[in-house]
Design a protein around this motif. Structure first.
Motif, PDB file in Angstrom:
ATOM      1  N   ALA A 116       0.825  -1.210   0.000  1.00 25.60           N
ATOM      2  CA  ALA A 116       0.000   0.000   0.000  1.00 25.60           C
ATOM      3  C   ALA A 116       0.857   1.257   0.000  1.00 25.60           C
ATOM      4  O   ALA A 116       1.852   1.334   0.717  1.00 25.60           O
ATOM      5  CB  ALA A 116      -0.921  -0.006   1.220  1.00 25.60           C
ATOM      6  N   SER A 117       0.445   2.214  -0.800  1.00 27.09           N
ATOM      7  CA  SER A 117       1.119   3.515  -0.791  1.00 27.09           C
ATOM      8  C   SER A 117       0.782   4.220   0.516  1.00 27.09           C
ATOM      9  O   SER A 117      -0.346   4.145   0.991  1.00 27.09           O
ATOM     10  CB  SER A 117       0.625   4.372  -1.956  1.00 27.09           C
ATOM     11  OG  SER A 117       0.938   3.763  -3.177  1.00 27.09           O
ATOM     12  N   GLU A 118       1.770   4.902   1.070  1.00 30.69           N
ATOM     13  CA  GLU A 118       1.541   5.654   2.302  1.00 30.69           C
ATOM     14  C   GLU A 118       1.603   7.142   1.992  1.00 30.69           C
ATOM     15  O   GLU A 118       2.560   7.620   1.386  1.00 30.69           O
ATOM     16  CB  GLU A 118       2.572   5.307   3.367  1.00 30.69           C
ATOM     17  CG  GLU A 118       2.290   6.006   4.680  1.00 30.69           C
ATOM     18  CD  GLU A 118       3.322   5.717   5.755  1.00 30.69           C
ATOM     19  OE1 GLU A 118       3.246   6.357   6.807  1.00 30.69           O
ATOM     20  OE2 GLU A 118       4.210   4.874   5.543  1.00 30.69           O
ATOM     21  N   VAL A 119       0.545   7.848   2.395  1.00 25.20           N
ATOM     22  CA  VAL A 119       0.476   9.288   2.215  1.00 25.20           C
ATOM     23  C   VAL A 119       0.034   9.897   3.537  1.00 25.20           C
ATOM     24  O   VAL A 119      -1.040   9.563   4.042  1.00 25.20           O
ATOM     25  CB  VAL A 119      -0.517   9.680   1.095  1.00 25.20           C
ATOM     26  CG1 VAL A 119      -0.588  11.192   0.944  1.00 25.20           C
ATOM     27  CG2 VAL A 119      -0.143   9.019  -0.220  1.00 25.20           C
ATOM     28  N   ALA A 120       0.858  10.734   4.105  1.00 25.71           N
ATOM     29  CA  ALA A 120       0.552  11.437   5.359  1.00 25.71           C
ATOM     30  C   ALA A 120       0.112  10.479   6.464  1.00 25.71           C
ATOM     31  O   ALA A 120      -0.849  10.725   7.180  1.00 25.71           O
ATOM     32  CB  ALA A 120      -0.514  12.504   5.123  1.00 25.71           C
ATOM     33  N   GLY A 121       0.807   9.362   6.571  1.00 33.18           N
ATOM     34  CA  GLY A 121       0.522   8.402   7.632  1.00 33.18           C
ATOM     35  C   GLY A 121      -0.653   7.475   7.366  1.00 33.18           C
ATOM     36  O   GLY A 121      -1.015   6.665   8.217  1.00 33.18           O
ATOM     37  N   VAL A 122      -1.248   7.575   6.189  1.00 29.79           N
ATOM     38  CA  VAL A 122      -2.369   6.706   5.819  1.00 29.79           C
ATOM     39  C   VAL A 122      -1.891   5.742   4.734  1.00 29.79           C
ATOM     40  O   VAL A 122      -1.335   6.159   3.719  1.00 29.79           O
ATOM     41  CB  VAL A 122      -3.577   7.532   5.308  1.00 29.79           C
ATOM     42  CG1 VAL A 122      -4.700   6.620   4.853  1.00 29.79           C
ATOM     43  CG2 VAL A 122      -4.055   8.491   6.383  1.00 29.79           C
ATOM     44  N   HIS A 123      -2.124   4.460   4.975  1.00 28.89           N
ATOM     45  CA  HIS A 123      -1.771   3.419   3.998  1.00 28.89           C
ATOM     46  C   HIS A 123      -2.997   3.157   3.136  1.00 28.89           C
ATOM     47  O   HIS A 123      -4.068   2.852   3.651  1.00 28.89           O
ATOM     48  CB  HIS A 123      -1.351   2.131   4.722  1.00 28.89           C
ATOM     49  CG  HIS A 123      -0.199   2.337   5.649  1.00 28.89           C
ATOM     50  ND1 HIS A 123       1.103   2.086   5.282  1.00 28.89           N
ATOM     51  CD2 HIS A 123      -0.147   2.801   6.924  1.00 28.89           C
ATOM     52  CE1 HIS A 123       1.900   2.369   6.290  1.00 28.89           C
ATOM     53  NE2 HIS A 123       1.170   2.809   7.304  1.00 28.89           N
ATOM     54  N   TRP A 124      -2.846   3.264   1.817  1.00 25.20           N
ATOM     55  CA  TRP A 124      -3.957   3.111   0.885  1.00 25.20           C
ATOM     56  C   TRP A 124      -3.926   1.707   0.290  1.00 25.20           C
ATOM     57  O   TRP A 124      -3.457   1.499  -0.819  1.00 25.20           O
ATOM     58  CB  TRP A 124      -3.877   4.191  -0.191  1.00 25.20           C
ATOM     59  CG  TRP A 124      -4.160   5.536   0.386  1.00 25.20           C
ATOM     60  CD1 TRP A 124      -3.275   6.368   1.013  1.00 25.20           C
ATOM     61  CD2 TRP A 124      -5.428   6.174   0.458  1.00 25.20           C
ATOM     62  NE1 TRP A 124      -3.920   7.484   1.456  1.00 25.20           N
ATOM     63  CE2 TRP A 124      -5.241   7.403   1.130  1.00 25.20           C
ATOM     64  CE3 TRP A 124      -6.705   5.835   0.009  1.00 25.20           C
ATOM     65  CZ2 TRP A 124      -6.286   8.284   1.359  1.00 25.20           C
ATOM     66  CZ3 TRP A 124      -7.739   6.723   0.238  1.00 25.20           C
ATOM     67  CH2 TRP A 124      -7.530   7.925   0.908  1.00 25.20           C
ATOM     68  N   ALA A 125      -4.442   0.757   1.060  1.00 25.55           N
ATOM     69  CA  ALA A 125      -4.469  -0.640   0.610  1.00 25.55           C
ATOM     70  C   ALA A 125      -5.594  -0.818  -0.396  1.00 25.55           C
ATOM     71  O   ALA A 125      -6.688  -0.277  -0.221  1.00 25.55           O
ATOM     72  CB  ALA A 125      -4.678  -1.564   1.805  1.00 25.55           C
ATOM     73  N   GLN A 126      -5.305  -1.573  -1.453  1.00 26.19           N
ATOM     74  CA  GLN A 126      -6.348  -1.832  -2.438  1.00 26.19           C
ATOM     75  C   GLN A 126      -6.214  -3.225  -3.017  1.00 26.19           C
ATOM     76  O   GLN A 126      -5.112  -3.772  -3.116  1.00 26.19           O
ATOM     77  CB  GLN A 126      -6.362  -0.775  -3.525  1.00 26.19           C
ATOM     78  CG  GLN A 126      -5.099  -0.635  -4.325  1.00 26.19           C
ATOM     79  CD  GLN A 126      -5.218   0.474  -5.346  1.00 26.19           C
ATOM     80  OE1 GLN A 126      -6.314   0.864  -5.745  1.00 26.19           O
ATOM     81  NE2 GLN A 126      -4.101   0.993  -5.794  1.00 26.19           N
ATOM     82  N   TRP A 127      -7.371  -3.778  -3.358  1.00 30.34           N
ATOM     83  CA  TRP A 127      -7.442  -5.120  -3.905  1.00 30.34           C
ATOM     84  C   TRP A 127      -8.437  -5.144  -5.046  1.00 30.34           C
ATOM     85  O   TRP A 127      -9.525  -4.568  -4.943  1.00 30.34           O
ATOM     86  CB  TRP A 127      -7.926  -6.114  -2.842  1.00 30.34           C
ATOM     87  CG  TRP A 127      -7.061  -6.175  -1.638  1.00 30.34           C
ATOM     88  CD1 TRP A 127      -5.996  -7.009  -1.431  1.00 30.34           C
ATOM     89  CD2 TRP A 127      -7.163  -5.380  -0.453  1.00 30.34           C
ATOM     90  NE1 TRP A 127      -5.441  -6.768  -0.195  1.00 30.34           N
ATOM     91  CE2 TRP A 127      -6.146  -5.776   0.426  1.00 30.34           C
ATOM     92  CE3 TRP A 127      -8.032  -4.359  -0.036  1.00 30.34           C
ATOM     93  CZ2 TRP A 127      -5.966  -5.207   1.679  1.00 30.34           C
ATOM     94  CZ3 TRP A 127      -7.857  -3.782   1.202  1.00 30.34           C
ATOM     95  CH2 TRP A 127      -6.826  -4.214   2.049  1.00 30.34           C
ATOM     96  N   GLU A 128      -8.079  -5.815  -6.113  1.00 33.21           N
ATOM     97  CA  GLU A 128      -9.040  -6.044  -7.188  1.00 33.21           C
ATOM     98  C   GLU A 128     -10.039  -7.078  -6.687  1.00 33.21           C
ATOM     99  O   GLU A 128      -9.652  -8.117  -6.140  1.00 33.21           O
ATOM    100  CB  GLU A 128      -8.324  -6.563  -8.435  1.00 33.21           C
ATOM    101  CG  GLU A 128      -9.249  -6.767  -9.604  1.00 33.21           C
ATOM    102  CD  GLU A 128      -8.526  -7.141 -10.886  1.00 33.21           C
ATOM    103  OE1 GLU A 128      -9.235  -7.433 -11.866  1.00 33.21           O
ATOM    104  OE2 GLU A 128      -7.279  -7.158 -10.904  1.00 33.21           O
ATOM    105  N   LEU A 129     -11.331  -6.791  -6.861  1.00 33.72           N
ATOM    106  CA  LEU A 129     -12.356  -7.740  -6.424  1.00 33.72           C
ATOM    107  C   LEU A 129     -12.433  -8.896  -7.420  1.00 33.72           C
ATOM    108  O   LEU A 129     -12.603  -8.674  -8.616  1.00 33.72           O
ATOM    109  CB  LEU A 129     -13.721  -7.044  -6.312  1.00 33.72           C
ATOM    110  CG  LEU A 129     -13.826  -6.010  -5.193  1.00 33.72           C
ATOM    111  CD1 LEU A 129     -15.204  -5.357  -5.209  1.00 33.72           C
ATOM    112  CD2 LEU A 129     -13.557  -6.643  -3.842  1.00 33.72           C
ATOM    113  N   VAL A 130     -12.255 -10.119  -6.907  1.00 31.04           N
ATOM    114  CA  VAL A 130     -12.185 -11.282  -7.780  1.00 31.04           C
ATOM    115  C   VAL A 130     -13.254 -12.328  -7.486  1.00 31.04           C
ATOM    116  O   VAL A 130     -13.855 -12.863  -8.399  1.00 31.04           O
ATOM    117  CB  VAL A 130     -10.812 -11.977  -7.684  1.00 31.04           C
ATOM    118  CG1 VAL A 130     -10.498 -12.713  -8.961  1.00 31.04           C
ATOM    119  CG2 VAL A 130      -9.696 -11.037  -7.360  1.00 31.04           C
TER     120      VAL A 130
END
Length: 160
Positions: A116-130
């Motif tokens: 996950a990319s981290e921006v200003a202390g927030v981790h932006w986790a993402q998953w393709e829905l399968v």
């Protein structure tokens, strides 16, 4: 712009016209539409969670944004309805990530958190829905996030 260009543009790409959800679902298979609908139902089933369709700019464009009433200014989760790959995105704190049972998560789910990319202390986790088993696991993470937020808000001192 030629008429061929206009016709190939999906509702998801058109910033200037708020689409109906049915228009956004048009490019997806029946199976994927069912998975998206299940995701939506499970997210709004959490207490005090609302759903809105919102333009999020490029690259997310028209996205379903979920907000928790305790922090309405911040999005709680996103379902990005990209015609090429639908994604569930969770902004996650380091505190939440530390509380997840990492060893019990599947590798693709763990990878979504670790990468996950981290921006200003927030981790932006993402998953393709399968598929549904993957969604079940992701809803477990969503539940942990909801529990952490509600516990934090109930233990915070109330101001007068």
């Amino acid at each position: 712009m030629s008429s061929a260009t206009l016709k190939s543009r999906t509702a998801w790409h058109d910033r200037f016209r708020t689409p109906a959800l049915d228009d956004l679902m048009e490019p997806f298979s029946r199976q994927l539409c069912g998975l998206i609908e299940s995701t939506r139902q499970r997210l709004v089933a959490f207490p005090n969670i609302s759903e809105e369709l919102s333009w999020q700019g490029i690259p997310w464009r028209w996205t379903l944004v979920y907000r928790w009433a305790g922090q309405p200014e911040r999005a709680w989760a996103y379902v990005v309805l990209d015609p090429s790959r639908v994604r569930l995105t969770l902004p996650m704190s380091t505190e939440l990530i530390a509380k997840l049972p990492a060893k019990k998560l599947s590798r693709p789910t763990r990878d979504g958190i670790v990468q996950a990319s981290e921006v200003a202390g927030v981790h932006w986790a993402q998953w393709e829905l399968v598929n549904k088993p993957q969604l079940d696991e992701l809803v477990g993470i969503v539940e942990a996030k909801h529990l952490l937020l509600t516990a934090a808000s109930s233990s915070a001192p109330s101001g007068t």
